[in-house]
Scaffold this motif. Structure first.
Motif, short mmCIF file in Angstrom:
data_model
loop_
_atom_site.label_atom_id
_atom_site.label_comp_id
_atom_site.label_asym_id
_atom_site.label_seq_id
_atom_site.Cartn_x
_atom_site.Cartn_y
_atom_site.Cartn_z
N TYR A 165 -45.23 49.22 -41.65
CA TYR A 165 -44.16 48.23 -41.53
C TYR A 165 -42.85 48.87 -41.07
CZ TYR A 165 -40.93 44.48 -42.69
OH TYR A 165 -39.96 43.52 -42.62
N TYR A 168 -43.22 49.56 -37.44
CA TYR A 168 -43.28 48.26 -36.74
C TYR A 168 -41.88 47.70 -36.54
CZ TYR A 168 -43.58 43.14 -36.69
OH TYR A 168 -43.40 41.80 -36.41
N ARG A 169 -41.05 47.74 -37.58
CA ARG A 169 -39.68 47.24 -37.46
C ARG A 169 -38.87 48.10 -36.49
NH1 ARG A 169 -38.12 42.55 -38.26
NH2 ARG A 169 -36.05 43.24 -38.94
N GLN A 172 -39.82 47.33 -32.83
CA GLN A 172 -39.27 46.05 -32.39
C GLN A 172 -37.85 46.21 -31.86
OE1 GLN A 172 -39.80 43.39 -35.81
NE2 GLN A 172 -41.21 42.18 -34.58
N THR A 282 -34.17 52.98 -39.13
CA THR A 282 -35.13 51.98 -39.57
C THR A 282 -34.42 50.74 -40.10
OG1 THR A 282 -36.69 53.70 -40.16
CG2 THR A 282 -37.07 51.55 -41.11
N GLY A 286 -34.31 46.10 -34.98
CA GLY A 286 -34.55 44.67 -34.88
C GLY A 286 -33.36 43.82 -35.25
#
Length: 287
Positions: A165, A168-169, A172, A282, A286
């Motif tokens: 996760y 993934y963030r 993005q 992090t 996004g």
């Protein structure tokens, strides 16, 4: 003809404000509370076993001795435990970085049927305690014949949903224009991933790698469940066996704990910038 040097202007030192004094005192108190267990462990490891169990306890040793440290190396398998922890932690970190990066990039950049459901399954993994999965994981490892092996300790730790996760963030937040320009120049998906995406992701990859290494190094429950072989024990499991017919050897236990924590201290001291940068990147991904 010489000219006189211009006087150096020094700014007057500003006095501390009350809020700065309060925050400094509060920070010092918090640091003292956090460091006190470490100081207690150091002082206890330099006591004799008899003095370590005296009641009431006292901070400083009456007779300074390194008996506990020499006993750990003489009677224990601490070198083997250290090597086992290093092998397991490095392998887990390497596999987690590879799997998490591929999975995170796949979720962030590709569209496929069932993506939302699969992402939901990954997110559900964040809400399940690893202790709940202990029994089914052990049954699976036992059926595969990996009990008392390195692979039995490594593989079940290699699918952390949190790391997927996090990456993934971060993926993005990488501008799609960079990848689109590479597509126009003829680059494929794999080349873009390895030559553009991964170099841009070094702060987050460093943070994920460090967190994974620390978590694997400190993992006690799973190695304890999957191996009873003293030659395969990791540092947390091996130190827990520091006992004799008289009970726990507290001075040796503290010495072993300090040795087990030394690599983590070294990792934090040398990679604290990467940890802070990775967490910062992090958190902004996004947004």
């Amino acid at each position: 003809m010489t000219t006189a040097a211009a006087p150096v202007r020094t700014r007057p030192r500003r006095s501390w404000t009350p809020s700065q004094i309060v925050l400094t005192l509060l920070g010092t108190a918090v640091a003292a509370v956090i460091m006190s267990p470490l100081a207690w462990a150091v002082f206890t490891s330099l006591k004799s076993e008899t003095e370590a169990v005296e009641v009431p306890p006292h901070w400083l040793p009456k007779d300074w001795t390194g008996q506990a440290w020499s006993a750990m190396f003489a009677t224990g398998n601490i070198t083997d435990w250290f090597v086992n922890s290093l092998v397991v932690s490095v392998c887990v970190t390497t596999v987690v970085l590879l799997v998490s990066a591929l999975a995170g990039y796949g979720f962030a950049r590709t569209e496929f049927r069932g993506k939302a459901v699969l992402m939901g399954v990954v997110m559900a993994g964040l809400m399940i305690s690893p202790a709940v999965l202990g029994v089914p994981l052990f049954t699976t490892v036992q059926q595969m014949g990996m009990v008392d092996t390195y692979w039995g300790m490594i593989l079940p730790q290699c699918a952390p949903a949190a790391m997927v996760y996090i990456l993934y963030r971060f993926f993005q937040g990488i501008p799609r224009e960079l990848e689109e320009a590479a597509f126009i120049d003829g680059a494929g998906r794999w080349r873009i991933f390895f030559t553009i995406v991964l170099p841009l992701s070094r702060p987050s990859l460093a943070a994920v790698g460090i967190f994974t290494f620390i978590s694997s190094w400190n993992n006690f429950l799973w190695p304890y469940m999957v191996t009873n072989n003293p030659d395969l024990m990791t540092m947390p499991n091996g130190i827990a066996t520091v006992m004799n017919s008289y009970g726990i050897q507290w001075a040796q236990l503290m010495a072993g704990g300090l040795m087990a924590g030394l690599p983590l201290i070294v990792v934090f001291v040398f990679f604290q910038r990467q940890i802070v940068a990775g967490v910062a990147h992090t958190g902004l991904a996004g947004q």
